[in-house]
Motif scaffolding. Structure first.
Motif, short mmCIF file in Angstrom:
data_model
loop_
_atom_site.label_atom_id
_atom_site.label_comp_id
_atom_site.label_asym_id
_atom_site.label_seq_id
_atom_site.Cartn_x
_atom_site.Cartn_y
_atom_site.Cartn_z
N SER A 126 75.33 31.41 33.99
CA SER A 126 75.62 29.99 34.07
C SER A 126 75.71 29.53 32.63
CB SER A 126 74.50 29.23 34.80
OG SER A 126 74.51 29.51 36.17
N VAL A 127 76.79 28.86 32.27
CA VAL A 127 76.97 28.41 30.89
C VAL A 127 77.09 26.89 30.86
CG1 VAL A 127 78.09 30.57 30.23
CG2 VAL A 127 79.48 28.62 30.95
N GLY A 128 76.80 26.34 29.67
CA GLY A 128 76.89 24.91 29.50
C GLY A 128 75.58 24.21 29.86
N PRO A 129 75.51 22.92 29.55
CA PRO A 129 76.57 22.10 28.97
C PRO A 129 76.84 22.46 27.50
CG PRO A 129 74.53 20.84 29.07
CD PRO A 129 74.27 22.14 29.78
N PHE A 130 77.98 22.00 27.00
CA PHE A 130 78.38 22.27 25.61
C PHE A 130 78.53 20.93 24.88
CE2 PHE A 130 80.24 25.83 28.09
CZ PHE A 130 79.57 26.88 27.50
N ARG A 131 77.41 20.28 24.59
CA ARG A 131 77.44 18.94 24.01
C ARG A 131 77.34 18.97 22.50
NH1 ARG A 131 73.19 16.97 28.59
NH2 ARG A 131 74.67 16.82 30.32
N ASP A 153 78.45 29.98 38.91
CA ASP A 153 78.57 28.69 39.58
C ASP A 153 79.91 28.06 39.20
OD1 ASP A 153 78.09 26.39 37.41
OD2 ASP A 153 76.75 28.06 36.95
N ASP A 154 80.39 27.19 40.08
CA ASP A 154 81.71 26.60 39.89
C ASP A 154 81.77 25.65 38.70
OD1 ASP A 154 82.59 28.02 42.11
OD2 ASP A 154 82.12 26.39 43.51
N LYS A 155 80.66 24.97 38.41
CA LYS A 155 80.65 24.03 37.29
C LYS A 155 80.83 24.77 35.98
CE LYS A 155 78.30 19.91 35.58
NZ LYS A 155 77.14 19.00 35.76
N SER A 156 80.24 25.94 35.85
CA SER A 156 80.43 26.76 34.65
C SER A 156 81.89 27.17 34.52
CB SER A 156 79.54 28.00 34.70
OG SER A 156 78.18 27.66 34.58
N MET A 157 82.50 27.53 35.65
CA MET A 157 83.92 27.89 35.62
C MET A 157 84.76 26.74 35.08
SD MET A 157 84.49 31.04 36.94
CE MET A 157 86.14 31.01 37.63
N GLY A 158 84.46 25.52 35.55
CA GLY A 158 85.23 24.36 35.12
C GLY A 158 84.98 23.96 33.68
N GLU A 159 83.74 24.06 33.22
CA GLU A 159 83.40 23.66 31.86
C GLU A 159 83.93 24.65 30.83
OE1 GLU A 159 79.53 22.50 30.70
OE2 GLU A 159 79.20 21.21 32.43
N LEU A 160 83.79 25.94 31.10
CA LEU A 160 84.17 26.93 30.11
C LEU A 160 85.68 27.16 30.09
CD1 LEU A 160 83.18 28.92 27.97
CD2 LEU A 160 82.92 30.63 29.78
N ARG A 161 86.30 27.23 31.24
CA ARG A 161 87.74 27.49 31.35
C ARG A 161 88.15 28.71 30.51
NH1 ARG A 161 90.29 23.71 34.18
NH2 ARG A 161 89.27 21.69 34.49
N HIS A 162 87.42 29.77 30.73
CA HIS A 162 87.70 31.03 30.02
C HIS A 162 88.87 31.73 30.69
CE1 HIS A 162 87.07 35.10 28.48
NE2 HIS A 162 86.24 34.60 27.57
N ARG A 163 89.73 32.33 29.89
CA ARG A 163 90.94 32.94 30.43
C ARG A 163 90.65 34.15 31.31
NH1 ARG A 163 89.74 34.35 25.49
NH2 ARG A 163 90.04 36.46 24.68
N HIS A 164 89.50 34.79 31.11
CA HIS A 164 89.15 35.96 31.93
C HIS A 164 87.77 35.76 32.55
CE1 HIS A 164 92.69 38.03 30.62
NE2 HIS A 164 92.33 38.06 29.35
N TYR A 292 66.36 22.72 38.84
CA TYR A 292 66.58 21.74 37.78
C TYR A 292 67.88 22.01 37.03
CZ TYR A 292 64.87 25.47 34.73
OH TYR A 292 64.71 26.67 34.07
N GLU A 293 68.58 23.07 37.40
CA GLU A 293 69.87 23.40 36.80
C GLU A 293 70.84 23.79 37.89
OE1 GLU A 293 68.77 26.52 34.03
OE2 GLU A 293 68.89 25.12 32.35
N ARG A 294 72.12 23.74 37.57
CA ARG A 294 73.20 24.05 38.52
C ARG A 294 73.08 25.45 39.10
NH1 ARG A 294 77.64 24.22 33.72
NH2 ARG A 294 76.46 22.38 33.18
N LYS A 295 72.56 26.38 38.29
CA LYS A 295 72.52 27.78 38.72
C LYS A 295 71.68 27.98 39.98
CE LYS A 295 68.69 28.67 35.50
NZ LYS A 295 68.24 29.40 34.30
N GLY A 296 70.61 27.18 40.12
CA GLY A 296 69.74 27.35 41.27
C GLY A 296 70.39 26.98 42.57
N ALA A 298 73.56 26.81 43.14
CA ALA A 298 74.68 27.73 43.38
C ALA A 298 74.18 29.05 43.96
CB ALA A 298 75.44 27.98 42.08
N ALA A 299 73.08 29.56 43.41
CA ALA A 299 72.55 30.84 43.90
C ALA A 299 72.11 30.73 45.35
CB ALA A 299 71.38 31.30 43.02
N TYR A 300 71.43 29.65 45.69
CA TYR A 300 70.99 29.50 47.08
C TYR A 300 72.17 29.25 48.01
CZ TYR A 300 65.96 30.00 47.36
OH TYR A 300 64.69 30.54 47.43
#
Length: 349
Positions: A126-131, A153-164, A292-296, A298-300
């Motif tokens: 899980s990555v981010g936020p990147f403030r 998690d999907d939020k990491s996908m959207g924030e990072l927008r990594h090509r791979h 307390y974070e998006r990863k939790g 998403a995992a559940y």
């Protein structure tokens, strides 16, 4: 042809059992991918991993040993493959957190980029936020120098927008998926007279959150609603110690390790730490997660257990207490009725 050097970056400390488990599972994933040679593990706390890892063909080094070794050897153009431990460490929510992340983890990405030729593959994150500026620098480093990254998690996908980037479940979720119908032993006859499962709390300090005071008030209420529950310890040391939080806020001076609780008790675990919950589920111990974070969350959701996941900012102690009561009154052996798992399309790297 000579085999490339293999590195596992971003190992934290085995004093946090969740982080230690992620290192073990990361090593297992690398072996499953066909890498049989020595793996060098870059750790922030190398001493904690001595005798902990079940892979004998590893070398433990510190961050600074890695930096020096990179400056010494990278120019020799030896092939290398770099893996990033699964987890949630690439984040910069505040200026302070971002600066610490750049030193502890951004530096490892920079060093790996100096090796030629090489490949850099990051296991489920899980990555981010990147403030602010540190976050923007961290995001640029990941996008520029990590070849493939698996995101949990999907939020990491959207924030990072990594090509791979590839959406994938947490490493512990993947491990659970290998044995979805495994069960623990049934309670012994001597325990049948006390069929209700014991309840263990795994809490953590969230004083850096704006809702910290309300969160603690809710935890106190949850304790009132489960007066026979006890505490368990999932993380200790390196400024991230749950026992210090327990003593300061709840007056609890000592608590058993979570791993010992899972071995000895027919229990229900209520954990604010994600891998406190996932370790429990992996052992077929029912666990409620207060995320307390998006990863939790998403995992559940990936496990099909969303009804047992709540957010630390908004959870209702009475609703959580009702979920605890539902699980602890279930006298079937763990694994027969828990967990009822469904799986998203999970791909192995």
């Amino acid at each position: 042809m000579k085999k490339p050097d293999v590195y596992l970056l971003h190992a934290y400390s085995a004093r946090n059992s969740g982080d230690g488990l992620l290192v073990k599972l990361s090593l297992r994933a690398i072996r499953d991918a066909g890498f049989t040679q020595l793996i060098t593990v870059v750790c922030l706390d190398p001493a904690s991993f001595v005798g902990y890892l079940d892979d004998p063909c590893v070398r433990l080094i510190s961050l600074w040993q890695f930096v020096v070794g990179t400056l010494t050897h990278a120019s020799r153009r030896r092939g290398a493959v770099f893996f990033g431990v699964g987890g949630g460490y690439l984040r910069a929510g505040t200026w302070k957190e971002g600066c610490k992340t750049l030193v502890a983890h951004g530096l490892q990405i920079v060093c790996s980029s100096l090796w030629r030729p090489c490949a850099r593959i990051y296991l489920p994150q899980s990555v981010g936020p990147f403030r602010m500026t540190p976050g923007r620098v961290l995001k640029w480093l990941v996008r520029r120098h990590v070849d493939t990254i698996f995101l949990r998690d999907d939020k990491s996908m959207g924030e990072l927008r990594h090509r791979h980037a590839v959406r994938m479940g947490d490493l512990v979720v993947l491990e659970i998926s290998k044995h979805p119908h495994a069960s623990r032993r049934a309670p012994s006859d001597s325990s049948m007279s006390d069929a209700r499962r014991k309840v263990h709390f795994v809490f953590r300090d969230l004083s850096d959150k704006s809702y910290s005071d309300a969160y603690i008030a809710k935890l106190r209420r949850l304790i009132e609603l489960s007066p026979d529950a006890s505490f368990a310890l999932q993380s200790a040391g390196r400024g991230n110690s749950d026992d210090v939080f327990y003593q300061r806020v709840f007056g609890v001076k000592s608590a058993p390790a979570l791993r010992d609780v899972m071995r000895s008790d027919d229990a229900v675990v209520v954990s604010v730490r994600l891998h406190g919950s996932l370790e429990s589920v992996l052992c077929r111990v029912p666990s409620i997660h207060i995320a307390y974070e998006r990863k939790g969350l998403a995992a559940y959701r990936d496990l099909g257990l969303s009804e047992y996941a709540f957010h630390a900012e908004s959870f209702d102690p009475d609703v959580v207490a009702a979920a605890i009561e539902k699980l602890r009154s279930d006298t079937a052996p763990s694994g027969e009725r828990w967990p009822r798992l469904r799986w998203i399309a999970i791909r192995n790297c």
